[in-house]
Design an enzyme around this catalytic site. Sequence first.
Site, short mmCIF file in Angstrom:
data_model
loop_
_atom_site.label_atom_id
_atom_site.label_comp_id
_atom_site.label_asym_id
_atom_site.label_seq_id
_atom_site.Cartn_x
_atom_site.Cartn_y
_atom_site.Cartn_z
N ASN A 153 -2.32 -2.33 -4.38
CA ASN A 153 -3.05 -1.66 -3.30
C ASN A 153 -3.41 -2.66 -2.20
O ASN A 153 -3.79 -3.80 -2.48
CB ASN A 153 -4.30 -0.93 -3.83
CG ASN A 153 -5.24 -1.80 -4.63
OD1 ASN A 153 -4.81 -2.69 -5.35
ND2 ASN A 153 -6.53 -1.55 -4.51
N ILE A 154 -3.24 -2.22 -0.97
CA ILE A 154 -3.49 -3.06 0.20
C ILE A 154 -4.50 -2.33 1.08
O ILE A 154 -4.15 -1.33 1.74
CB ILE A 154 -2.18 -3.31 0.99
CG1 ILE A 154 -1.05 -3.80 0.09
CG2 ILE A 154 -2.45 -4.28 2.14
CD1 ILE A 154 -1.25 -5.16 -0.56
N GLU A 155 -5.73 -2.81 1.06
CA GLU A 155 -6.78 -2.13 1.83
C GLU A 155 -6.82 -2.64 3.27
O GLU A 155 -6.16 -3.62 3.62
CB GLU A 155 -8.14 -2.35 1.13
CG GLU A 155 -8.15 -1.68 -0.23
CD GLU A 155 -9.48 -1.76 -0.95
OE1 GLU A 155 -9.64 -1.05 -1.94
OE2 GLU A 155 -10.36 -2.54 -0.51
N CYS A 174 -3.74 8.71 -7.57
CA CYS A 174 -4.50 9.66 -6.76
C CYS A 174 -3.58 10.80 -6.32
O CYS A 174 -2.35 10.72 -6.44
CB CYS A 174 -5.12 8.96 -5.55
SG CYS A 174 -3.97 8.64 -4.19
N CYS A 182 -2.21 2.70 -1.38
CA CYS A 182 -2.33 2.54 -2.84
C CYS A 182 -1.14 1.74 -3.39
O CYS A 182 -0.07 1.65 -2.76
CB CYS A 182 -2.33 3.89 -3.52
SG CYS A 182 -3.68 4.97 -3.06
N ALA A 231 -9.60 -2.90 6.89
CA ALA A 231 -10.94 -2.75 7.45
C ALA A 231 -11.10 -1.36 8.08
O ALA A 231 -12.20 -0.80 8.09
CB ALA A 231 -11.19 -3.84 8.50
N SER A 232 -10.01 -0.82 8.60
CA SER A 232 -9.98 0.58 9.01
C SER A 232 -9.52 1.35 7.78
O SER A 232 -8.33 1.41 7.47
CB SER A 232 -8.99 0.76 10.17
OG SER A 232 -8.88 2.14 10.47
N TYR A 233 -10.48 1.86 7.01
CA TYR A 233 -10.21 2.32 5.64
C TYR A 233 -9.00 3.24 5.51
O TYR A 233 -8.28 3.22 4.52
CB TYR A 233 -11.44 3.02 5.05
CG TYR A 233 -12.61 2.10 4.76
CD1 TYR A 233 -12.56 0.74 5.05
CD2 TYR A 233 -13.77 2.61 4.18
CE1 TYR A 233 -13.66 -0.08 4.79
CE2 TYR A 233 -14.85 1.80 3.90
CZ TYR A 233 -14.79 0.44 4.22
OH TYR A 233 -15.86 -0.36 3.95
N GLU A 257 0.86 2.49 -5.86
CA GLU A 257 2.04 3.32 -6.15
C GLU A 257 2.86 3.53 -4.88
O GLU A 257 4.09 3.48 -4.90
CB GLU A 257 1.61 4.68 -6.71
CG GLU A 257 0.81 4.60 -7.99
CD GLU A 257 -0.70 4.52 -7.75
OE1 GLU A 257 -1.14 3.87 -6.77
OE2 GLU A 257 -1.44 5.10 -8.56
ZN LIG Z 1 -2.92 6.66 -4.51
#
Ligand SMILES: [Zn+2]
Length: 158
Positions: free
Chosen positions: A52-54, A96, A63, A56-58, A65
Amino acid sequence: MTSKTTSISAADRERLIEAAIQAKQFAYSPYSKFRVGAAFLTTTGEIVKGANIENASYGGTICAERTAIVKAVSEGIKSFVALAVVTDVKAALSPCGLCRQVIREFCSLKMPIFLAPADYFERKANAKEDGDDGVKERTLEELLPDSFGPEDLELPRS
Ligand SMILES: [Zn+2]
């Protein structure tokens, strides 16, 4: 539904789960602090990993997958036989809803999805006694019943 009755070999299952665990180390999750690793096994026996690569701009967060499947498809790989997913929690967590739909685009409804617990290696070592390594096996169809997919766009319209 037990770990004994998988549609891929025990060796492939093991290396796929291990690949998902390896993938997790590259998660970029400073906001949720929730690392996820995923690994797809392709029809040619290759493994494509993702984390998963988050952002700052959510909303820009991706994810594990989807990272893995987008990596694969963008390299011309579109045939998959299994997926493994792992997080840092001891429960075997599931993709998800958004990822389930993206997986649906490229994978068979019968494709097995292995949900591995964070303590997979310990549980595997102890599994010699109770036979339970904590991995849940589900099919895509079980995770996304009555789904909408590419073939639905081919249906006649009135
Ligand atoms: Zn997901």
